[in-house]
Design an enzyme around this catalytic site. Structure first.
Site, mmCIF file in Angstrom:
data_model
loop_
_atom_site.group_PDB
_atom_site.id
_atom_site.type_symbol
_atom_site.label_atom_id
_atom_site.label_comp_id
_atom_site.label_asym_id
_atom_site.label_seq_id
_atom_site.Cartn_x
_atom_site.Cartn_y
_atom_site.Cartn_z
ATOM 1 N N ALA A 65 0.965 -1.294 0.003
ATOM 2 C CA ALA A 65 -0.016 0.177 0.101
ATOM 3 C C ALA A 65 0.863 1.221 0.042
ATOM 4 C CB ALA A 65 -0.941 -0.066 1.109
ATOM 5 N N GLY A 109 0.626 -5.008 0.865
ATOM 6 C CA GLY A 109 -0.493 -5.150 -0.053
ATOM 7 C C GLY A 109 -0.210 -5.812 -1.381
ATOM 8 N N GLU A 112 -0.376 -9.453 -0.826
ATOM 9 C CA GLU A 112 -1.750 -9.670 -0.696
ATOM 10 C C GLU A 112 -2.758 -9.758 -1.865
ATOM 11 O OE1 GLU A 112 -1.571 -6.645 2.364
ATOM 12 O OE2 GLU A 112 -2.899 -7.917 3.618
ATOM 13 N N GLU A 132 4.614 -5.173 7.246
ATOM 14 C CA GLU A 132 3.846 -3.932 7.842
ATOM 15 C C GLU A 132 4.049 -3.893 9.142
ATOM 16 O OE1 GLU A 132 2.462 -6.457 6.018
ATOM 17 O OE2 GLU A 132 0.891 -5.878 4.583
HETATM 18 N N1 CAA Z 1 4.755 3.168 -0.633
HETATM 19 C C1 CAA Z 1 5.032 4.504 -1.217
HETATM 20 N N2 CAA Z 1 6.102 4.384 -1.866
HETATM 21 C C2 CAA Z 1 6.905 3.550 -1.943
HETATM 22 C C3 CAA Z 1 6.578 2.079 -1.423
HETATM 23 C C4 CAA Z 1 5.441 2.087 -0.743
HETATM 24 N N3 CAA Z 1 5.013 1.060 -0.114
HETATM 25 N N4 CAA Z 1 7.512 1.270 -1.680
HETATM 26 C C5 CAA Z 1 8.568 1.979 -2.577
HETATM 27 N N5 CAA Z 1 8.011 3.317 -2.556
HETATM 28 C C6 CAA Z 1 8.900 4.317 -3.132
HETATM 29 C C7 CAA Z 1 9.837 4.822 -2.497
HETATM 30 O O1 CAA Z 1 9.602 5.807 -1.418
HETATM 31 C C8 CAA Z 1 10.860 5.551 -3.399
HETATM 32 O O2 CAA Z 1 10.367 6.858 -3.994
HETATM 33 P P1 CAA Z 1 11.179 7.958 -3.585
HETATM 34 O O3 CAA Z 1 12.460 7.594 -4.627
HETATM 35 O O4 CAA Z 1 10.438 9.024 -3.922
HETATM 36 O O5 CAA Z 1 11.779 8.261 -2.450
HETATM 37 C C9 CAA Z 1 10.642 4.547 -4.464
HETATM 38 O O6 CAA Z 1 9.408 3.863 -4.383
HETATM 39 C C10 CAA Z 1 11.888 3.532 -4.732
HETATM 40 O O7 CAA Z 1 11.843 2.881 -3.371
HETATM 41 P P2 CAA Z 1 13.277 2.592 -2.548
HETATM 42 O O8 CAA Z 1 14.128 3.777 -2.989
HETATM 43 O O9 CAA Z 1 12.861 2.560 -1.246
HETATM 44 O O10 CAA Z 1 13.834 1.388 -3.426
HETATM 45 P P3 CAA Z 1 14.666 0.223 -2.973
HETATM 46 O O11 CAA Z 1 15.357 -0.590 -4.132
HETATM 47 O O12 CAA Z 1 16.053 0.867 -2.129
HETATM 48 O O13 CAA Z 1 13.992 -0.789 -1.859
HETATM 49 C C11 CAA Z 1 11.804 -1.892 -1.099
HETATM 50 C C12 CAA Z 1 12.860 -1.445 -2.348
HETATM 51 C C13 CAA Z 1 12.514 -2.820 -0.182
HETATM 52 C C14 CAA Z 1 10.776 -2.736 -1.660
HETATM 53 C C15 CAA Z 1 11.625 -0.509 -0.425
HETATM 54 O O14 CAA Z 1 10.875 0.539 -1.212
HETATM 55 C C16 CAA Z 1 10.459 -0.709 0.701
HETATM 56 O O15 CAA Z 1 10.819 -1.510 1.653
HETATM 57 N N6 CAA Z 1 9.280 -0.429 0.405
HETATM 58 C C17 CAA Z 1 8.319 -0.711 1.346
HETATM 59 C C18 CAA Z 1 7.733 -1.905 1.564
HETATM 60 C C19 CAA Z 1 6.542 -2.094 2.545
HETATM 61 O O16 CAA Z 1 6.796 -1.523 3.756
HETATM 62 N N7 CAA Z 1 5.505 -2.365 2.229
HETATM 63 C C20 CAA Z 1 4.259 -2.493 2.884
HETATM 64 C C21 CAA Z 1 3.120 -1.204 3.022
HETATM 65 S S1 CAA Z 1 1.994 -1.261 4.242
HETATM 66 C C22 CAA Z 1 0.658 -2.356 3.375
HETATM 67 O O17 CAA Z 1 0.993 -2.674 2.207
HETATM 68 C C23 CAA Z 1 -0.530 -2.271 4.274
HETATM 69 C C24 CAA Z 1 -1.542 -3.402 3.752
HETATM 70 O O18 CAA Z 1 -1.257 -4.604 3.720
HETATM 71 C C25 CAA Z 1 -2.704 -2.857 3.143
#
Ligand code: CAA
Length: 258
Positions: A65, A109, A112, A132
């Site tokens: 998400a 998400g 999921e 999460e």
């Molecule tokens: N939401 C918003 N933006 C996201 C994102 C997310 N879930 N995941 C990545 N991005 C964005 C980053 O902010 C970044 O944007 P900027 O360049 O503007 O800062 C861009 O995508 C590239 O990401 P990274 O620079 O972080 O790329 P990376 O290769 O270093 O890392 C990753 C990749 C490990 C996937 C890392 O981006 C990450 O950990 N993302 C978040 C994953 C996460 O926590 N997901 C769960 C979300 S909550 C959820 O999903 C709730 C639910 O069940 C409904």
């Protein structure tokens, strides 16, 4: 129809839906999830579409998400808007088969969403996770329920409590994905699987999807009763006559979805 965050291509009788927010690793914001639900409903209602494939980019199926969109929301905000509720229910109710073709990250998400699909084909570089816990929340699109049913309590707890990622090999060992393919061949392999499904009788395919999904919703004896009734009911179709006649006559069946 033109969308902002997804690309829909209909190839023969398969709808290929690509999540397309490369700047955010296909994070599911409200526009994307709404457009995805709309595109899936459209494919479900389009007689020319017989199977659906959802994919992302090589780097990410979807990284979860959209954290930027959610970060400042309060409980009252997400409760009142029922964050993800309505759109996810639409996706869960699609009757045509949906294959998730996962390359790169399928997190939160994203994992999921892949699990809502009927099965997952993973590229060698796929990574699954429910991180999460690192954000101070729990999964919100069925992750605690579906992942547990699919891979069992111990591994699901491990994934949800530690937030660690699982690679494609572990995902296949755990039953999360049906097969692993070379990353460069993901889309051709997923499309080939979809075309194979598209060749079958659609009434049979939908009945199979309904019956397998029933196994998650009911007891074993009720599920078996449902399956037997479904099996019996298909003897009322022309496609059952055609399928069995074709086998006996040693030829390919010509199904007419009747
Ligand atoms: N939401 C918003 N933006 C996201 C994102 C997310 N879930 N995941 C990545 N991005 C964005 C980053 O902010 C970044 O944007 P900027 O360049 O503007 O800062 C861009 O995508 C590239 O990401 P990274 O620079 O972080 O790329 P990376 O290769 O270093 O890392 C990753 C990749 C490990 C996937 C890392 O981006 C990450 O950990 N993302 C978040 C994953 C996460 O926590 N997901 C769960 C979300 S909550 C959820 O999903 C709730 C639910 O069940 C409904």
């Amino acid at each position: 129809m033109a969308y902002e965050t997804i690309i829909v291509e209909n190839e023969d009788d398969v709808a290929l839906i690509r999540l397309n927010r490369p700047e955010a690793l296909n994070a599911l914001n409200s526009t994307l999830i709404t457009e995805l639900a709309d595109a899936l409903s459209e494919a479900d209602n389009n007689d020319k579409v017989r199977c659906i494939v959802i994919t992302g980019s090589e780097k990410a199926f979807a990284a979860g998400a959209d954290i930027k969109e959610m970060a400042e929301k309060s409980f009252v905000d997400v409760y009142n808007e029922d964050l993800f509720g309505a759109q996810v229910q639409v996706i869960e109710r699609i009757r045509k088969p949906i294959i998730a073709a996962v390359s790169g990250y399928a997190l939160g998400g994203g994992c999921e969403l892949a699990m809502i699909c009927d099965f997952i084909i993973a590229a060698e570089n796929a990574k699954f996770g429910q991180p999460e816990v690192n954000l101070g929340v729990v999964a919100g699109i069925g992750g605690t329920q579906r992942l547990t049913r699919i891979i069992g309590k111990s591994k699901a707890m491990d994934m949800h409590l530690t937030g660690r990622f699982m690679d494609a090999a572990e995902a296949e060992r755990s039953g999360l994905v049906s097969r692993i393919v070379p990353t460069a061949k993901l889309i051709p392999e997923a499309m080939a699987a979809a075309r194979k499904i598209a060749e079958k009788s659609q009434i049979t395919v939908r009945t199979i999807k309904e019956a397998v999904n029933r196994s998650y919703e009911t007891t074993l004896s009720e599920g078996i009763r449902f399956e037997r009734r479904a099996f019996h009911s298909l003897f009322g179709t022309e496609d059952q006559k055609e399928g069995m006649a074709a086998f006996l006559e040693k030829r390919e069946p010509q199904f007419r979805d009747r």
